[in-house]
Design a protein around this motif. Sequence first.
Motif, PDB file in Angstrom:
ATOM      1  N   ASP A 260       0.817  -1.230   0.000  1.00  0.00           N
ATOM      2  CA  ASP A 260       0.000   0.000   0.000  1.00  0.00           C
ATOM      3  C   ASP A 260       0.845   1.271   0.000  1.00  0.00           C
ATOM      4  OD1 ASP A 260      -2.455  -1.363   0.012  1.00  0.00           O
ATOM      5  OD2 ASP A 260      -2.420  -1.583   2.188  1.00  0.00           O
ATOM      6  N   GLY A 261       1.893   1.273  -0.809  1.00  0.00           N
ATOM      7  CA  GLY A 261       2.762   2.444  -0.867  1.00  0.00           C
ATOM      8  C   GLY A 261       2.077   3.688  -1.395  1.00  0.00           C
ATOM      9  N   ASN A 262       1.005   3.507  -2.169  1.00  0.00           N
ATOM     10  CA  ASN A 262       0.285   4.684  -2.666  1.00  0.00           C
ATOM     11  C   ASN A 262      -0.318   5.505  -1.526  1.00  0.00           C
ATOM     12  OD1 ASN A 262      -1.327   2.193  -2.522  1.00  0.00           O
ATOM     13  ND2 ASN A 262      -3.059   3.469  -3.129  1.00  0.00           N
ATOM     14  N   LEU A 263      -0.544   4.889  -0.385  1.00  0.00           N
ATOM     15  CA  LEU A 263      -1.192   5.577   0.730  1.00  0.00           C
ATOM     16  C   LEU A 263      -0.220   6.392   1.582  1.00  0.00           C
ATOM     17  CD1 LEU A 263      -3.693   2.806   1.916  1.00  0.00           C
ATOM     18  CD2 LEU A 263      -3.992   4.580   0.182  1.00  0.00           C
ATOM     19  N   VAL A 264       1.078   6.305   1.296  1.00  0.00           N
ATOM     20  CA  VAL A 264       2.050   7.102   2.073  1.00  0.00           C
ATOM     21  C   VAL A 264       2.726   8.173   1.220  1.00  0.00           C
ATOM     22  CG1 VAL A 264       2.480   5.177   3.644  1.00  0.00           C
ATOM     23  CG2 VAL A 264       4.012   5.513   1.693  1.00  0.00           C
TER      24      VAL A 264
END
Length: 352
Positions: A260-264
Amino acid sequence: MREWWVHVGLICIPLVAVYLHIPPPQLSPALQKWHSSGEVFHFRGREIFYRDSYGALGSSDVVILLHGFPTSSFDWNKIWEPLTQHFHRVIALDFLGFGFSDKPRPHRYSIFEQASVVEALVAHLGLSNQRVNLVSHDYGDTVALELLFRYVHDELLTALPSLLLFIFDSSCTQTRTDQNRTGHLIINSLCLSNGGIFPETHYPRLLQKLLKDSSFLAPVLTRLTNYMIFQKGIGDVFGPYTQPTDAEFWDMWTGLRYNDGNLVMDSILQYINQRLKHRERWVGVLTSTFVPLHMIYGPLDPVNPHPQFIRLYQQLVQRSTVTILDEHISHYPQLEDPTGFLNAYFNFIHSF
């Protein structure tokens, strides 16, 4: 009429819910190979992915590669093998929040912390007393400048007499607190490439501005960003003749979506504000150091545009040598022109 809208709403709600929780894509064979060739070490309870390849037997030189935003160490895949033929060890890591490393949230990501991640990796690999060559790109350029500042600071403290050491070290208490050091890095050389090291010549993309500046919009945008939006944004910083293939775009997106790197992204993008706040620290050490420096520059870069960026760099960093690649090379020179990038870097290394 009201019933019609109610039915549409009832249909849309589960569709939106599904869309916002789309599972990350599967790793391609190329990305899976990169992942399986790497290892992890622990930094303050977080897993950090890295690759460490032994190469040329007749050399003792080590090179560490620092990647950019929003991608990962896989950015270096096209030049990895040639580097292993030249250096004894070639090392790359995924910064915290990137690629195959942990992506904690909520978390206050900072350039200082990423520099400490690199120092911790160097200590983990037993390289604290060995000179290393740094090659960096984009976000990695600023991490490299913080590492350079620490190295110069350490060298200065070693050289100062005890009284001056006490006075100088007392004045740097806040600096040491901010750094929260985890190791020591001895820098043999530094090669930068297409990074926004000067806030005044750096033009982030619209989505980046929205993510870093809007606490209201950022959580929504990070969830709504999909592959098509990502592909358009990344494609805009490549040259028209050097666009990634569909498979390469997909690998970049997969690395971003992993854990979930898009969320950071919004948290990581605070580095742009950090560059402005700490400009004197990072640009100052760049303009004053005697460590051999080189800049490899793709001149079609819309983020650090030609000629403003390179003119300012040559004006302020007069001890550095510069390679300007072909006019169609843009923001990712190591991917767009790996041969030109390698030739420029090897010429730099051989020059000293």
